[in-house]
Design an enzyme around this catalytic site. Structure first.
Site, mmCIF file in Angstrom:
data_model
loop_
_atom_site.group_PDB
_atom_site.id
_atom_site.type_symbol
_atom_site.label_atom_id
_atom_site.label_comp_id
_atom_site.label_asym_id
_atom_site.label_seq_id
_atom_site.Cartn_x
_atom_site.Cartn_y
_atom_site.Cartn_z
ATOM 1 N N GLY A 1 0.814 -1.214 0.000
ATOM 2 C CA GLY A 1 0.000 0.000 0.000
ATOM 3 C C GLY A 1 0.848 1.264 0.000
ATOM 4 N N ASP B 1 -7.632 -1.297 1.747
ATOM 5 C CA ASP B 1 -8.244 0.016 2.003
ATOM 6 C C ASP B 1 -8.570 0.796 0.732
ATOM 7 O OD1 ASP B 1 -7.736 -0.674 4.586
ATOM 8 O OD2 ASP B 1 -6.205 0.852 4.952
ATOM 9 N N ARG C 1 -26.024 -2.274 19.033
ATOM 10 C CA ARG C 1 -24.931 -3.229 19.232
ATOM 11 C C ARG C 1 -23.757 -2.827 18.342
ATOM 12 N NH1 ARG C 1 -27.658 -4.467 22.932
ATOM 13 N NH2 ARG C 1 -28.313 -6.558 23.591
HETATM 14 O O1 F6P Z 1 -3.796 -2.777 5.488
HETATM 15 C C1 F6P Z 1 -4.234 -1.526 5.919
HETATM 16 C C2 F6P Z 1 -4.925 -1.695 7.200
HETATM 17 O O2 F6P Z 1 -5.842 -2.685 7.010
HETATM 18 C C3 F6P Z 1 -5.586 -0.490 7.828
HETATM 19 O O3 F6P Z 1 -6.885 -0.273 7.394
HETATM 20 C C4 F6P Z 1 -5.534 -0.814 9.280
HETATM 21 O O4 F6P Z 1 -5.568 0.347 10.044
HETATM 22 C C5 F6P Z 1 -4.205 -1.474 9.385
HETATM 23 O O5 F6P Z 1 -4.004 -2.127 8.167
HETATM 24 C C6 F6P Z 1 -4.039 -2.437 10.529
HETATM 25 O O6 F6P Z 1 -2.720 -2.862 10.516
HETATM 26 P P1 F6P Z 1 -2.076 -3.924 11.477
HETATM 27 O O7 F6P Z 1 -2.424 -5.266 10.919
HETATM 28 O O8 F6P Z 1 -0.627 -3.656 11.409
HETATM 29 O O9 F6P Z 1 -2.694 -3.722 12.807
#
Ligand code: F6P
Length: 325
Positions: free
Chosen positions: A106, A131, A249
């Site tokens: 990304g 994302d 919820r």
């Molecule tokens: O890959 C991007 C993402 O999915 C973000 O949307 C999210 O905040 C992040 O990765 C979470 O990353 P990690 O797996 O390092 O907690």
């Protein structure tokens, strides 16, 4: 005169995304067809610094197409963000005789790719992120699969929400982008969508839930992007202090969105981009990312990719409101 490429390195970096394996397979097999050696780098940029290398051939990517995650493993490397880390990575690349590098990841990973490119390394990036926050491509590898995972989950949550006449606040991933939440808002029928790009108050969310109740709905779904200004659990607690008709919820979908077998769309996209990435290097193009633009895979300069921010499509955001009536 294009420099001869005999050996390519390949790595996956940042959050994994379904379809990364299909992209690796496409790179390795295209390179094989063109008599180029491929070195697999484990653990993203961290592995590049450490020299975690292994030779790959057409057979080493057999049976991985349909698997989520990445066989090359991934990592968010802090060391690589520093010039010293990049310097050590280049040294390891030279030692291994790598002429070029393919990076699948990304925004952060492509920023790293650009840094290497600035230091004279031939790099091609592929956008891989659920994302869909990478500028320069209509969609990234993994996003479609994540959307389908979200859709399946929300359909299930809606069953129980209607049965109990409840509201659900559902959190999607996307720390900087509201793409998944907005798209889920459309394909899963949300009452309201909260995204980082458009600030709203918890009172407005509560009003929307109350309004859905008054209009005779059997449930209300609120999609909250991880990066929106409102914390999902706190939001539910606050809504529950008011009498909005529905009890509320919470469901935080979390990392389940990153796993699973890639959809046909992601397998095709990843395959097309993998082939194109190797072709780019053979054509002497580097410092670029493969981006889907309309029907075509184009080469987008990494500098443009990392200097532009991809915002949520406001047309789609507005559409979620109309469809919620
Ligand atoms: O890959 C991007 C993402 O999915 C973000 O949307 C999210 O905040 C992040 O990765 C979470 O990353 P990690 O797996 O390092 O907690």
């Amino acid at each position: 005169m294009v420099d001869k490429i005999t050996t390519i390195g390949i790595l996956t970096s940042g959050g994994d995304a379904p379809g990364m394996n299909a992209a690796i397979r496409a790179v390795v097999r295209t390179a094989f067809t063109k008599n180029i050696n491929v070195i697999g780098i484990n653990n993203g940029y961290e592995g590049l610094i450490n020299g975690e290398f292994h030779a790959m051939d057409a057979r080493s990517v057999g049976g991985i197409f349909q698997r989520g995650g990445t066989i090359l493993l991934t990592c968010r490397s802090k060391r690589f963000m520093e010039p010293a880390g990049q310097r050590d990575a280049i040294r390891k690349m030279n030692e291994a005789g790598m002429d070029a590098l393919i990076v699948i990841g990304g925004e952060g990973s492509l920023t790293g790719a650009h840094a290497l490119s600035q230091k004279g390394i031939k790099v091609v990036g592929l956008p891989g992120s659920i994302d869909n926050d990478v500028w320069g491509t209509d969609i990234s590898i993994g996003t479609d699969t994540a959307m389908n995972t979200i859709m399946e989950a929300v359909d299930k949550l809606r069953d129980t929400a209607s049965s109990h006449q409840r509201a659900f606040v559902i959190e999607t991933m996307g720390r900087n982008s509201g793409y998944l939440a907005v798209m889920a808002g459309i394909v899963c029928g949300a009452e309201m969508v909260l995204v980082p790009e458009v600030p709203v108050t918890w009172e407005e969310v509560a009003a929307s839930v109350a309004n859905a109740y008054q209009r005779g709905k059997t449930h209300a779904i609120i999609m909250n992007a991880e990066g929106s200004a409102i914390d999902t659990t706190e939001l539910v607690a606050k809504i529950d202090t008011l009498d909005v008709g529905f009890k509320t919820r919470v469901s935080i979908l979390g990392h389940i969105q990153r796993g699973g077998s890639p959809t046909a769309y992601d397998r095709l996209l990843a395959s097309r981009m993998g082939v194109k990435a190797v072709e780019a290097l053979l054509e002497g193009k580097h410092g670029v990312m493969t981006g889907l633009q309309g029907k075509n895979i184009e080469y987008i300069p990494l500098l443009d990719v990392i200097s532009n921010k991809r915002n949520v499509n406001m047309e789609y955001y507005e559409m979620t409101k109309v469809l919620a009536r």
